[in-house]
Design a protein around this motif. Structure first.
Motif, PDB file in Angstrom:
ATOM      1  N   ILE A  91      10.652   2.706   6.469  1.00  0.00           N
ATOM      2  CA  ILE A  91       9.298   3.019   6.935  1.00  0.00           C
ATOM      3  C   ILE A  91       8.746   1.878   7.782  1.00  0.00           C
ATOM      4  CG2 ILE A  91       6.906   3.433   6.164  1.00  0.00           C
ATOM      5  CD1 ILE A  91       7.942   4.975   3.812  1.00  0.00           C
ATOM      6  N   ASP A 142       9.321  -6.456  -4.698  1.00  0.00           N
ATOM      7  CA  ASP A 142       8.524  -7.154  -3.694  1.00  0.00           C
ATOM      8  C   ASP A 142       8.757  -8.655  -3.852  1.00  0.00           C
ATOM      9  OD1 ASP A 142       5.761  -5.963  -2.047  1.00  0.00           O
ATOM     10  OD2 ASP A 142       6.070  -8.128  -2.160  1.00  0.00           O
ATOM     11  N   MET A 190       0.834  -1.209   0.000  1.00  0.00           N
ATOM     12  CA  MET A 190       0.000   0.000   0.000  1.00  0.00           C
ATOM     13  C   MET A 190       0.867   1.258   0.000  1.00  0.00           C
ATOM     14  SD  MET A 190      -2.902  -1.234  -0.296  1.00  0.00           S
ATOM     15  CE  MET A 190      -3.929   0.215  -0.081  1.00  0.00           C
ATOM     16  N   MET A 239      11.496   7.129   8.477  1.00  0.00           N
ATOM     17  CA  MET A 239      10.408   8.090   8.327  1.00  0.00           C
ATOM     18  C   MET A 239       9.364   7.821   9.415  1.00  0.00           C
ATOM     19  SD  MET A 239       7.223   8.989   7.703  1.00  0.00           S
ATOM     20  CE  MET A 239       6.430   7.521   7.133  1.00  0.00           C
TER      21      MET A 239
HETATM   22  O1  TXD Z   1       5.299   6.151   9.999  1.00  0.00           O
HETATM   23  C1  TXD Z   1       5.621   4.975   9.786  1.00  0.00           C
HETATM   24  N1  TXD Z   1       6.892   4.621   9.710  1.00  0.00           N
HETATM   25  C2  TXD Z   1       4.524   3.935   9.589  1.00  0.00           C
HETATM   26  C3  TXD Z   1       5.076   2.644   9.022  1.00  0.00           C
HETATM   27  C4  TXD Z   1       3.346   4.435   8.867  1.00  0.00           C
HETATM   28  C5  TXD Z   1       2.497   3.537   8.288  1.00  0.00           C
HETATM   29  C6  TXD Z   1       2.830   2.114   8.037  1.00  0.00           C
HETATM   30  N2  TXD Z   1       4.029   1.682   8.693  1.00  0.00           N
HETATM   31  C7  TXD Z   1       4.602   0.370   8.335  1.00  0.00           C
HETATM   32  O2  TXD Z   1       5.010   0.323   6.968  1.00  0.00           O
HETATM   33  C8  TXD Z   1       3.662  -0.796   8.478  1.00  0.00           C
HETATM   34  O3  TXD Z   1       3.481  -1.116   9.836  1.00  0.00           O
HETATM   35  C9  TXD Z   1       4.407  -1.847   7.707  1.00  0.00           C
HETATM   36  O4  TXD Z   1       5.420  -2.382   8.526  1.00  0.00           O
HETATM   37  C10 TXD Z   1       5.061  -1.046   6.581  1.00  0.00           C
HETATM   38  C11 TXD Z   1       4.403  -1.191   5.251  1.00  0.00           C
HETATM   39  O5  TXD Z   1       3.065  -0.880   5.344  1.00  0.00           O
HETATM   40  P1  TXD Z   1       2.084  -1.188   4.077  1.00  0.00           P
HETATM   41  O6  TXD Z   1       0.727  -0.694   4.428  1.00  0.00           O
HETATM   42  O7  TXD Z   1       2.735  -0.744   2.799  1.00  0.00           O
HETATM   43  O8  TXD Z   1       2.068  -2.789   4.109  1.00  0.00           O
HETATM   44  P2  TXD Z   1       1.692  -3.783   2.906  1.00  0.00           P
HETATM   45  O9  TXD Z   1       0.685  -3.154   2.008  1.00  0.00           O
HETATM   46  O10 TXD Z   1       1.422  -5.099   3.544  1.00  0.00           O
HETATM   47  O11 TXD Z   1       3.067  -3.874   2.080  1.00  0.00           O
HETATM   48  C12 TXD Z   1       4.176  -4.525   2.594  1.00  0.00           C
HETATM   49  C13 TXD Z   1       4.798  -5.284   1.423  1.00  0.00           C
HETATM   50  C14 TXD Z   1       3.898  -6.402   0.877  1.00  0.00           C
HETATM   51  O12 TXD Z   1       3.623  -6.169  -0.496  1.00  0.00           O
HETATM   52  C15 TXD Z   1       4.720  -7.670   1.078  1.00  0.00           C
HETATM   53  O13 TXD Z   1       4.604  -8.604   0.015  1.00  0.00           O
HETATM   54  C16 TXD Z   1       6.111  -7.104   1.133  1.00  0.00           C
HETATM   55  O14 TXD Z   1       5.997  -5.901   1.873  1.00  0.00           O
HETATM   56  N3  TXD Z   1       7.075  -7.970   1.799  1.00  0.00           N
HETATM   57  C17 TXD Z   1       8.344  -8.071   1.400  1.00  0.00           C
HETATM   58  N4  TXD Z   1       8.998  -7.409   0.420  1.00  0.00           N
HETATM   59  C18 TXD Z   1      10.305  -7.738   0.295  1.00  0.00           C
HETATM   60  N5  TXD Z   1      10.960  -8.646   1.074  1.00  0.00           N
HETATM   61  C19 TXD Z   1      10.316  -9.303   2.045  1.00  0.00           C
HETATM   62  N6  TXD Z   1      10.946 -10.218   2.810  1.00  0.00           N
HETATM   63  C20 TXD Z   1       8.935  -9.018   2.253  1.00  0.00           C
HETATM   64  N7  TXD Z   1       7.997  -9.484   3.133  1.00  0.00           N
HETATM   65  C21 TXD Z   1       6.870  -8.822   2.830  1.00  0.00           C
END
Ligand code: TXD
Length: 319
Positions: A119, A34, A13, A144
């Motif tokens: 993030i 991803d 997201m 961030m």
């Molecule tokens: O202010 C802040 N820092 C926070 C952070 C604000 C909002 C969200 N916050 C955190 O960002 C949230 O708690 C999550 O830990 C991250 C990402 O949130 P998002 O809403 O983007 O999560 P999604 O939509 O689940 O996306 C995470 C993606 C998803 O597509 C997975 O397939 C992928 O991460 N993913 C990976 N990518 C690469 N490598 C690995 N190992 C992996 N595991 C999952």
């Protein structure tokens, strides 16, 4: 001169929103990485197909291979899992620490000169772990959170005062969690500090305290409303602001989770502090003087971050 290269590690997201914003701002060519098959490719293609109408020039690529982030100028890391209602950011530590290890190794091998913006939550521990795993210099790895928390604070204040959000400045320090420290004394409307605005009758201390608490609960409020994930528009916008400060050497004064070598009473910790961000990454940590109450809140927040770092070390003894 080649365009900058922006690598988004995690195309969920926030990652997808980052890609769309970066393309619309023509920040450079974009790689969406991803582990999910097809999803990064689909988002890259969909955003590319918005190019003719929006009028931007950018190459977009989706991938599951770290080789495709080679030479990235900026890496924005959202890989991991987000919160569900009832979960705290800290509940994500065990899962997301392992993700940071694989991401850190990927960046170390393929984009060691990048400016890395983490993030993934729990942010203050994940950014530290990412710097450790990647081995990049600490001034090139930051987290961030403060820009987002300050933006939430600014939005609520602008609503309370009936003024433009552009004219409200705010400072939020400390960890990205319940112990974050919104500094009313350093937050202003058009330069007028909040305590003066209370004296001027623009608001009351009770209302200000409620706004500060709503800022602390900002993430949980959206998680509760969305039910299926956490905030992504404002987090993405905040990270883009930090990336632009680096790419354009803007010397922006922004709160972020930075490595504090020796300031604010800290000696070697990642936590939310006021920084200057420019072409050398985090170029300065601003060693502000806090009053007794502010220092006590900051120290409490620092202790919470130290607890998360300790938990990481207990899980991964290479840290
Ligand atoms: O202010 C802040 N820092 C926070 C952070 C604000 C909002 C969200 N916050 C955190 O960002 C949230 O708690 C999550 O830990 C991250 C990402 O949130 P998002 O809403 O983007 O999560 P999604 O939509 O689940 O996306 C995470 C993606 C998803 O597509 C997975 O397939 C992928 O991460 N993913 C990976 N990518 C690469 N490598 C690995 N190992 C992996 N595991 C999952």
């Amino acid at each position: 001169m080649a365009r900058p290269k922006i690598a988004l590690i995690g195309a969920g997201m926030i990652g997808g929103t980052l890609a769309h914003m970066a393309a619309m701002k023509e920040l450079g060519d974009i790689v969406l990485f991803d582990i999910a098959e097809g999803m990064p490719e689909g988002k890259a293609l969909d955003i590319a197909e918005s190019g003719p109408s929006e009028g931007f020039d950018a190459n977009l690529k989706g991938t599951q291979s770290y080789a495709d982030i080679a030479g990235a100028d900026v890496c924005i890391v959202t890989a991991g899992v987000p919160r569900k209602p009832g979960m705290s950011r800290d509940d994500l530590l065990g899962i997301n620490l392992k993700v940071m290890k694989s991401v850190g190794e990927g960046i170390k091998e393929h984009a060691p000169d990048a400016f890395v913006i983490c993030i993934t939550n729990p942010l203050d521990a994940m950014v530290w772990a990412l710097q450790q795993f990647s081995g990049l210099p600490a001034n090139k790895v930051c987290g961030m959170a403060g820009v987002l928390d300050s933006a939430r604070f600014r939005h609520f204040l602008a609503e309370e005062f009936g003024v433009s959000m552009k004219d409200v400045t705010a400072f939020v320090l400390g960890g990205h969690g319940d112990t974050m420290v919104p500094l009313a004394r350093y937050s202003t409307v058009g330069g007028i500090p909040l305590p003066d605005l209370v004296e001027m009758g623009w608001t009351t201390q009770d209302k200000l305290d409620a706004i500060i608490q709503r800022t602390r609960d900002g993430g949980a409020e959206i998680v509760g409303l969305l039910k299926t994930g956490s905030a992504y528009y404002a987090p993405a916008t905040s990270a883009i602001e930090m990336a632009v400060a680096y790419l354009k050497d803007q010397k922006r004064v922004l709160p972020c989770a930075a490595y504090v070598e020796d300031a604010l009473g800290l000696k070697g910790l990642y936590v939310g502090v006021p920084t200057v961000i420019g072409a050398n990454g985090v170029e300065k940590v601003i060693d502000i003087k806090m009053n007794k109450d502010e220092q006590a809140m900051f120290d409490k927040s620092v202790d919470a971050v130290k607890g998360l770092v300790k938990a990481c070390k207990e899980i991964d003894n290479t840290l």
